[in-house]
Design an enzyme around this catalytic site. Structure first.
Site, PDB file in Angstrom:
ATOM      1  N   SER A 119     -27.524  28.715  86.312  1.00  0.00           N
ATOM      2  CA  SER A 119     -26.910  29.181  85.065  1.00  0.00           C
ATOM      3  C   SER A 119     -25.382  29.102  85.118  1.00  0.00           C
ATOM      4  O   SER A 119     -24.766  29.356  86.162  1.00  0.00           O
ATOM      5  CB  SER A 119     -27.324  30.634  84.817  1.00  0.00           C
ATOM      6  OG  SER A 119     -26.513  31.188  83.817  1.00  0.00           O
TER       7      SER A 119
ATOM      8  N   LYS B  81     -36.715  37.703  77.081  1.00  0.00           N
ATOM      9  CA  LYS B  81     -35.979  38.173  75.902  1.00  0.00           C
ATOM     10  C   LYS B  81     -36.786  39.128  75.006  1.00  0.00           C
ATOM     11  O   LYS B  81     -36.220  39.948  74.309  1.00  0.00           O
ATOM     12  CB  LYS B  81     -35.510  36.982  75.058  1.00  0.00           C
ATOM     13  CG  LYS B  81     -34.330  36.248  75.665  1.00  0.00           C
ATOM     14  CD  LYS B  81     -33.815  35.198  74.692  1.00  0.00           C
ATOM     15  CE  LYS B  81     -32.717  34.380  75.319  1.00  0.00           C
ATOM     16  NZ  LYS B  81     -32.103  33.436  74.378  1.00  0.00           N
TER      17      LYS B  81
ATOM     18  N   ASP C 183     -29.887  46.290  64.949  1.00  0.00           N
ATOM     19  CA  ASP C 183     -30.692  45.796  63.820  1.00  0.00           C
ATOM     20  C   ASP C 183     -30.968  44.293  63.893  1.00  0.00           C
ATOM     21  O   ASP C 183     -32.079  43.838  63.625  1.00  0.00           O
ATOM     22  CB  ASP C 183     -29.977  46.066  62.486  1.00  0.00           C
ATOM     23  CG  ASP C 183     -30.207  47.493  62.049  1.00  0.00           C
ATOM     24  OD1 ASP C 183     -31.055  48.171  62.673  1.00  0.00           O
ATOM     25  OD2 ASP C 183     -29.523  47.927  61.099  1.00  0.00           O
TER      26      ASP C 183
ATOM     27  N   ASN D  39     -30.817  39.339  74.013  1.00  0.00           N
ATOM     28  CA  ASN D  39     -30.201  38.548  75.086  1.00  0.00           C
ATOM     29  C   ASN D  39     -29.043  39.279  75.760  1.00  0.00           C
ATOM     30  O   ASN D  39     -28.467  38.765  76.714  1.00  0.00           O
ATOM     31  CB  ASN D  39     -29.733  37.170  74.565  1.00  0.00           C
ATOM     32  CG  ASN D  39     -28.402  37.267  73.843  1.00  0.00           C
ATOM     33  OD1 ASN D  39     -28.107  38.280  73.220  1.00  0.00           O
ATOM     34  ND2 ASN D  39     -27.603  36.235  73.946  1.00  0.00           N
TER      35      ASN D  39
ATOM     36  N   GLY E 155     -37.574  30.122  68.585  1.00  0.00           N
ATOM     37  CA  GLY E 155     -36.750  31.308  68.842  1.00  0.00           C
ATOM     38  C   GLY E 155     -35.284  31.057  68.490  1.00  0.00           C
ATOM     39  O   GLY E 155     -34.622  31.918  67.891  1.00  0.00           O
TER      40      GLY E 155
ATOM     41  N   THR F  85     -44.573  22.759  62.452  1.00  0.00           N
ATOM     42  CA  THR F  85     -45.585  23.779  62.152  1.00  0.00           C
ATOM     43  C   THR F  85     -45.010  24.673  61.061  1.00  0.00           C
ATOM     44  O   THR F  85     -44.192  25.558  61.334  1.00  0.00           O
ATOM     45  CB  THR F  85     -45.910  24.606  63.416  1.00  0.00           C
ATOM     46  OG1 THR F  85     -46.097  23.700  64.501  1.00  0.00           O
ATOM     47  CG2 THR F  85     -47.122  25.486  63.229  1.00  0.00           C
TER      48      THR F  85
ATOM     49  N   ILE G  99     -28.136  21.913  68.535  1.00  0.00           N
ATOM     50  CA  ILE G  99     -27.958  22.912  69.593  1.00  0.00           C
ATOM     51  C   ILE G  99     -28.321  22.359  70.967  1.00  0.00           C
ATOM     52  O   ILE G  99     -28.070  22.995  71.979  1.00  0.00           O
ATOM     53  CB  ILE G  99     -28.697  24.243  69.307  1.00  0.00           C
ATOM     54  CG1 ILE G  99     -30.214  24.080  69.380  1.00  0.00           C
ATOM     55  CG2 ILE G  99     -28.281  24.838  67.979  1.00  0.00           C
ATOM     56  CD1 ILE G  99     -30.924  25.417  69.568  1.00  0.00           C
TER      57      ILE G  99
ATOM     58  N   TYR H 229     -27.586  20.432  74.161  1.00  0.00           N
ATOM     59  CA  TYR H 229     -26.290  20.065  74.749  1.00  0.00           C
ATOM     60  C   TYR H 229     -26.432  19.223  76.012  1.00  0.00           C
ATOM     61  O   TYR H 229     -25.463  18.999  76.731  1.00  0.00           O
ATOM     62  CB  TYR H 229     -25.419  21.306  75.000  1.00  0.00           C
ATOM     63  CG  TYR H 229     -26.095  22.374  75.810  1.00  0.00           C
ATOM     64  CD1 TYR H 229     -26.716  23.442  75.182  1.00  0.00           C
ATOM     65  CD2 TYR H 229     -26.114  22.319  77.198  1.00  0.00           C
ATOM     66  CE1 TYR H 229     -27.343  24.424  75.907  1.00  0.00           C
ATOM     67  CE2 TYR H 229     -26.734  23.301  77.935  1.00  0.00           C
ATOM     68  CZ  TYR H 229     -27.342  24.347  77.283  1.00  0.00           C
ATOM     69  OH  TYR H 229     -27.969  25.327  78.005  1.00  0.00           O
TER      70      TYR H 229
HETATM   71  P1  ATR Z   1     -36.603  27.711  71.326  1.00  0.00           P
HETATM   72  O1  ATR Z   1     -36.706  29.144  71.717  1.00  0.00           O
HETATM   73  O2  ATR Z   1     -35.677  26.905  72.197  1.00  0.00           O
HETATM   74  O3  ATR Z   1     -36.298  27.538  69.870  1.00  0.00           O
HETATM   75  P2  ATR Z   1     -39.415  27.218  70.895  1.00  0.00           P
HETATM   76  O4  ATR Z   1     -39.553  28.608  70.376  1.00  0.00           O
HETATM   77  O5  ATR Z   1     -40.438  26.691  71.821  1.00  0.00           O
HETATM   78  O6  ATR Z   1     -38.031  27.041  71.634  1.00  0.00           O
HETATM   79  O7  ATR Z   1     -39.270  26.234  69.616  1.00  0.00           O
HETATM   80  C1  ATR Z   1     -39.207  24.866  69.745  1.00  0.00           C
HETATM   81  C2  ATR Z   1     -38.965  24.222  68.385  1.00  0.00           C
HETATM   82  O8  ATR Z   1     -38.917  22.808  68.582  1.00  0.00           O
HETATM   83  C3  ATR Z   1     -40.066  24.452  67.360  1.00  0.00           C
HETATM   84  O9  ATR Z   1     -39.527  24.389  66.071  1.00  0.00           O
HETATM   85  C4  ATR Z   1     -40.978  23.247  67.607  1.00  0.00           C
HETATM   86  O10 ATR Z   1     -41.814  22.900  66.522  1.00  0.00           O
HETATM   87  P3  ATR Z   1     -43.266  23.635  66.360  1.00  0.00           P
HETATM   88  O11 ATR Z   1     -42.962  25.001  65.863  1.00  0.00           O
HETATM   89  O12 ATR Z   1     -43.999  22.783  65.390  1.00  0.00           O
HETATM   90  O13 ATR Z   1     -43.874  23.627  67.740  1.00  0.00           O
HETATM   91  C5  ATR Z   1     -39.946  22.181  67.794  1.00  0.00           C
HETATM   92  N1  ATR Z   1     -40.442  21.010  68.503  1.00  0.00           N
HETATM   93  C6  ATR Z   1     -40.596  20.847  69.842  1.00  0.00           C
HETATM   94  N2  ATR Z   1     -41.044  19.614  70.133  1.00  0.00           N
HETATM   95  C7  ATR Z   1     -41.183  18.957  68.936  1.00  0.00           C
HETATM   96  C8  ATR Z   1     -41.586  17.648  68.543  1.00  0.00           C
HETATM   97  N3  ATR Z   1     -41.956  16.732  69.462  1.00  0.00           N
HETATM   98  N4  ATR Z   1     -41.584  17.342  67.236  1.00  0.00           N
HETATM   99  C9  ATR Z   1     -41.202  18.246  66.305  1.00  0.00           C
HETATM  100  N5  ATR Z   1     -40.800  19.497  66.600  1.00  0.00           N
HETATM  101  C10 ATR Z   1     -40.791  19.846  67.895  1.00  0.00           C
END
Ligand code: ATR
Length: 281
Positions: A15, A67, A79, A88, A133, A156, A222, A224
């Site tokens: 980290s 978290k 809040d 966090n 998240g 989704t 986001i 990086y």
């Molecule tokens: P974080 O906390 O970093 O946001 P997460 O909660 O696992 O991680 O969320 C990952 C995000 O990337 C979600 O929006 C996920 O889409 P789904 O909700 O449909 O799973 C998206 N994501 C990850 N891989 C993807 C892919 N190959 N195509 C489209 N969306 C993807």
């Protein structure tokens, strides 16, 4: 005062938070340390937390996978963190633990620091790509900062729906599929990519591709690693303004440091140094 800060999570050996916070301490002529407190998911979380309670930490950060889990051990929760359902940053004060979430607000601070003019236009049309998240934190960071038009597109759709459902601020929002977002891309002023798509080792990937964007669009990612993702390169080719993901790390840390010490460290100077550190990985 000799500040004792730390980070809990797993795995966190690499980290950059100790480097960020120890730089903040130094720049503000404060003394203290920031330690890595790795908690193996195979160990009892409750026992490890008891040990932390008995220590003399002034505050600590929390990262994956704790978290949400940390919330049961807090005395109070801010809040914003309650809304997001994740913490966090914990402030340890007078024997009490108070939980905050600085991720979303940190992101908004990073964006507004880079492009100060956007904070004067709270009705900009903003698109969030993703509903995990990170997206949830950013959505509520934007709502908290007063932005009123925020759309979410996700693979989704139910997850995007769940974020919007909790919003009681009267935000004008719409739910989109990724394809719809790509189709309507020219209607957005600020586009924020929050999914993991395009992260190393899949740096060639991009959640959507686009041939045109609104004239003054700002495109943000986001992710990086790499520092400039394919998604951002695409925007650069269209001569659009971009916003790099690593700055979010600095501003979420700035806000946490402010909660712990009341001092607001200057982060601009550290931007390039952090880029070098990340590129060296
Ligand atoms: P974080 O906390 O970093 O946001 P997460 O909660 O696992 O991680 O969320 C990952 C995000 O990337 C979600 O929006 C996920 O889409 P789904 O909700 O449909 O799973 C998206 N994501 C990850 N891989 C993807 C892919 N190959 N195509 C489209 N969306 C993807």
């Amino acid at each position: 005062m000799n500040y004792q800060f730390g980070l809990i999570g797993y795995p966190i050996k690499h980290s950059l938070s100790p480097w960020i916070h120890e730089s903040f301490l130094k720049d503000n002529q404060l003394t203290g340390t920031y330690s890595i407190i790795e908690i193996n998911p195979m160990d009892s979380f409750a026992t490890e937390i008891e040990k932390l309670k008995a220590s003399n930490l002034n505050g600590f950060n929390v990262t994956v996978p704790y978290k949400e889990k940390i919330i049961d051990y807090l005395d109070e929760i801010d809040d914003q963190a309650k809304h997001i359902g994740a913490v966090n940053t914990v402030m340890c004060k007078d024997g009490k633990w108070i939980g905050y979430n600085t991720d979303g607000i940190g992101y908004v601070r990073s964006l507004e620091s880079k492009y100060p003019e956007i904070s004067k236009s709270k009705d900009l049309n903003i698109l969030l790509l993703g509903a995990g998240g990170a997206a949830k934190g950013i959505y509520y960071g934007l709502v908290d900062a007063g932005y009123r038009n925020i759309s979410i597109a996700n693979r989704t759709i139910e997850k995007a729906e769940a974020i919007i459902k909790q919003d009681t601020a009267g935000t004008n929002n719409q739910l989109l599929t990724i394809d719809q977002a790509a189709e309507d891309i020219t209607t957005f002023d600020v586009i924020i990519q929050t999914t993991s798509v395009g992260m190393k080792p899949h740096a060639e990937q991009s959640i959507i591709s686009f041939g045109t964007l609104k004239d003054n669009a700002i495109v943000s990612d986001i992710v990086y690693q790499p520092i400039v993702t394919t998604f951002l390169e695409n925007a650069q080719k269209l001569n659009k303004r971009i916003h790099l993901g690593h700055t979010m790390l600095l501003y979420q840390a700035q806000f946490a440091f402010e909660i712990w010490t009341n001092a607001k460290p200057v982060v601009g100077r550290m931007d390039e140094a952090l880029q070098h550190k990340l590129e060296g990985r």
